[in-house]
Design a protein around this motif. Structure first.
Motif: not given
Ligand SMILES: Nc1ncnc2c1ncn2[C@@H]1O[C@H](COP(=O)(O)OP(=O)(O)OP(=O)(O)O)[C@@H](O)[C@H]1O
Length: 388
Positions: A36-45, A176-178, A17-19, A12-14
């Motif tokens: 997955g769509p933008s913001g779904c949490g791919k890069s975070t994972l 990550d999206e190379p 829940a992100i994942l 979770s961020f703040a």
């Molecule tokens: N360090 C952080 N602090 C707060 N929120 C964050 C942080 N990193 C990511 N987020 C939020 O977590 C969610 C997932 O972000 P993430 O970058 O993982 O998505 P993504 O699926 O990779 O998106 P994209 O395809 O646009 O790169 C987004 O809503 C983003 O704003």
């Protein structure tokens, strides 16, 4: 044996829940595309797997060993970013050598001037140079080794970044999206290169992309993540032909899958035009259900005797195919068909048409998105319909 294993990763961020408990396993040499769509949490994972960020709970194992609490540098994971993250002041050769030097030379041996006089470093440096040259040769970038990133094209920088990631023989690859900074032609070419490199390296790879054709064409299995939940992980054809969730079906496929709402009766029968389908899985309590059918399985022909009737609203000629939008008489919704130009020759805007859909290609979903297994139990003939 599974080599990379993620078990119930949450983040979770703040307070958001992100994942939501992501689990997946990548076998030896397996290429998994995470879409997955933008913001779904791919890069975070990916960042959590790399050790650049920490999960709130869950476990990451590589080769059966729990690495969740190890620092990024101790996980032996190579990551390639969209930005390539090359050091601008170093040549391509020096960039590729960085991970080897970090691993094999001590901090003192790496020091400029002083390091040159410390014992043992000469042999190690010669070894590193040899490995850099071999890697550069296999990626056909030997001629770039003396250039700095500012003197290379996007495609060349991308290859240098890949070489730097591969040179130290990681246990896992994360990308990550190379390819997203490359133009369309180069992207298609680079896909083949990455798949070939991956095959040679034989290590599990997690590849994040928002480009569905990249995912379907490159991966052994595709993972579709929506809103932090991994909805399905399956081989490309299976995830396309047999999606487990309406959001998976919607995310993959261009034009998007047609989704039409209809109703199920108390006995689990769904009537759609001339078709009757019987829901085989436990029917949902909600009577409304969704029918999904991909545009390539919708057939249109002049006339009004098919399972459904419609009127053509718009046609888009795309060269090798024609996309036709037709409004269904019965429900007033638009259905999209993807057909060969030869089949479109007799169709024109405003024309009443008969819509044919092969029953086995219809997919049923609950309004909550889960797939409902169903089979066709009856197809009314046009005569029956005319009199019914
Ligand atoms: N360090 C952080 N602090 C707060 N929120 C964050 C942080 N990193 C990511 N987020 C939020 O977590 C969610 C997932 O972000 P993430 O970058 O993982 O998505 P993504 O699926 O990779 O998106 P994209 O395809 O646009 O790169 C987004 O809503 C983003 O704003």
């Amino acid at each position: 044996m599974s080599v990379l294993s993620l078990d119930n990763i949450t983040k979770s961020f703040a307070g958001n829940a992100i994942l939501n408990g992501v689990s997946l396993e990548a076998g030896q040499g397996e290429f998994i595309a995470l879409v997955g769509p933008s913001g779904c949490g791919k890069s975070t994972l990916l960042r959590i797997v790399a050790g650049l960020d920490h999960a709130d709970s869950g476990e990451i194992a590589i080769g059966g060993r729990n690495v969740s609490s190890l620092a990024a540098a101790d996980r032996n994971i190579a990551m390639v970013f969209q930005s390539y993250a090359l050091y601008p002041h170093l040549t391509a050769g020096q960039n590729i050598a960085v991970p080897l030097a970090m691993r094999r030379l001590t901090a003192a041996q790496r020091l400029p001037f002083i390091g040159d006089f410390l014992p043992g470093q000469r042999q190690i440096r010669a070894d590193i140079q040899r490995q850099v040259r071999e890697m550069a040769a296999s990626l056909k970038i030997d001629h770039l080794l003396d250039r700095k990133p500012g003197q290379m094209s996007g495609g060349q920088r991308q290859r240098v970044a890949l070489a730097r990631a591969m040179v130290r023989r990681p246990s896992v690859f994360l990308m990550d999206e190379p390819l997203s900074n490359l133009d369309a032609n180069l992207r298609v070419h680079a896909r083949g290169e990455i798949v070939e490199l991956h095959r040679r390296a034989g290590v599990p790879t997690l590849y994040v992309t928002h480009d569905q054709s990249e995912a379907l064409s490159m991966a052994d299995r595709v993972a579709v993540m929506i809103g932090g939940t991994l909805l399905q992980l399956a081989p490309p054809q299976e995830i396309y032909d047999d999606p487990a969730h309406i959001e998976v079906a919607r995310f993959l496929g261009q034009p998007r899958i047609n989704v039409l709402e209809t109703r199920m009766d108390a006995t689990g029968l769904v009537r759609f035009g001339a078709l009757t389908l019987a829901v085989e899985t436990a029917p949902p309590s909600e009577r409304r259900v969704l029918i999904g059918v991909r545009p390539e399985f919708v057939r249109l022909r002049p006339g009004t005797d098919g399972i459904l009737r419609a009127r053509i609203e718009r046609t888009e000629f795309l060269g090798s195919e024609v996309i036709i939008h037709a409004r269904l008489d019965a429900i007033g919704e638009t259905i999209v068909a993807r057909i060969a130009p030869a089949d479109a020759a007799t169709l024109s805007t405003g024309m009443p048409v008969s819509v044919e859909i092969e029953p086995s290609r219809m997919m049923l979903f609950a309004t909550t998105g889960e797939r409902l297994r169903a089979k066709t139990v009856a197809i009314a003939s046009s005569r029956e319909r005319a009199h019914g």
